[in-house]
Scaffold this active site. Structure first.
Site, PDB file in Angstrom:
ATOM      1  N   GLN A  42       1.317  -0.986  -0.043  1.00 43.14           N
ATOM      2  CA  GLN A  42      -0.306   0.355   0.024  1.00 43.14           C
ATOM      3  C   GLN A  42       1.116   1.558  -0.239  1.00 43.14           C
ATOM      4  O   GLN A  42       1.272   1.418   0.566  1.00 43.14           O
ATOM      5  CB  GLN A  42      -0.764  -0.403   1.564  1.00 43.14           C
ATOM      6  CG  GLN A  42      -1.754   0.990   1.466  1.00 43.14           C
ATOM      7  CD  GLN A  42      -2.928   0.598   2.319  1.00 43.14           C
ATOM      8  OE1 GLN A  42      -3.646   0.110   3.057  1.00 43.14           O
ATOM      9  NE2 GLN A  42      -4.150   1.687   2.047  1.00 43.14           N
ATOM     10  N   PHE A  43       1.496   1.694  -1.164  1.00 48.45           N
ATOM     11  CA  PHE A  43       2.254   2.464  -1.194  1.00 48.45           C
ATOM     12  C   PHE A  43       1.012   4.085  -0.698  1.00 48.45           C
ATOM     13  O   PHE A  43       2.789   4.683  -0.111  1.00 48.45           O
ATOM     14  CB  PHE A  43       2.219   3.514  -3.081  1.00 48.45           C
ATOM     15  CG  PHE A  43       1.424   3.384  -3.842  1.00 48.45           C
ATOM     16  CD1 PHE A  43       1.112   4.784  -3.446  1.00 48.45           C
ATOM     17  CD2 PHE A  43       0.385   2.828  -4.559  1.00 48.45           C
ATOM     18  CE1 PHE A  43      -0.153   5.583  -4.649  1.00 48.45           C
ATOM     19  CE2 PHE A  43      -0.562   3.783  -4.872  1.00 48.45           C
ATOM     20  CZ  PHE A  43      -0.862   4.716  -4.972  1.00 48.45           C
ATOM     21  N   THR A  44       0.149   4.177  -0.281  1.00 47.37           N
ATOM     22  CA  THR A  44      -0.793   5.288   0.561  1.00 47.37           C
ATOM     23  C   THR A  44      -0.296   5.375   1.729  1.00 47.37           C
ATOM     24  O   THR A  44      -0.833   7.039   2.170  1.00 47.37           O
ATOM     25  CB  THR A  44      -1.792   5.161  -0.038  1.00 47.37           C
ATOM     26  OG1 THR A  44      -3.227   4.302   0.590  1.00 47.37           O
ATOM     27  CG2 THR A  44      -2.427   5.286  -1.688  1.00 47.37           C
TER      28      THR A  44
END
Length: 150
Positions: free
Chosen positions: A78-80
């Protein structure tokens, strides 16, 4: 490297209508990676994650780890998690590692969790549009950043 750990009674990941991962009692681990992350971050964060005492003992006290209860885990990229919201209303993801750096670290993290836990963990798919479903137990949600070890 940053994780959001959620204690779950059940969790699953679906991609394009197909359920690719499903667990009962355990941890849903959302993983965010930055360019500066290393194998040392992976080892430290894996150890911290599986030994974190967030499961209740017989007295109802959070005193048992994922390893202690022989629970399951799902790891989802989850890059966010590395979003910057300092300016304006559109998050910037400039700190998040690009796939050429992030994918090997993501795979190494999964391997390290499996080694430390002594069992296979389930995963999402890096870069996919995933639907993550969970029943948070508690709720218990903890954020750990490997850059804040001290």
């Amino acid at each position: 490297m940053k994780v959001v750990i959620q204690r779950v009674l059940k969790a699953s990941v679906t991609i394009e209508g197909e359920k690719v991962a499903s667990i009962d009692n355990g941890l849903l681990i959302l993983l965010g990676i930055v360019n500066e992350d290393t194998q040392d971050d992976i080892k430290w964060l894996s150890n911290k994650t599986i030994n974190l005492r967030v499961f209740n003992d017989e007295n109802g006290v959070m005193n048992r780890s994922l390893k202690d209860i022989k629970g399951d885990a799902i790891v989802v990229s989850q890059f966010t998690l590395h979003a910057s919201t300092k300016k304006g209303n559109r998050p910037s993801y400039i700190k998040a590692a690009k796939p050429d750096i992030a994918i090997p670290l993501y795979e190494n993290f999964i391997n390290q969790i499996q080694i430390d836990l002594g069992k296979k963990v389930q995963t999402g798919q890096f870069g996919a549009d995933m639907k993550v479903e969970l029943l948070n137990d508690g709720p218990v949600t903890i954020i750990i950043d490997s850059k804040n070890k001290e």
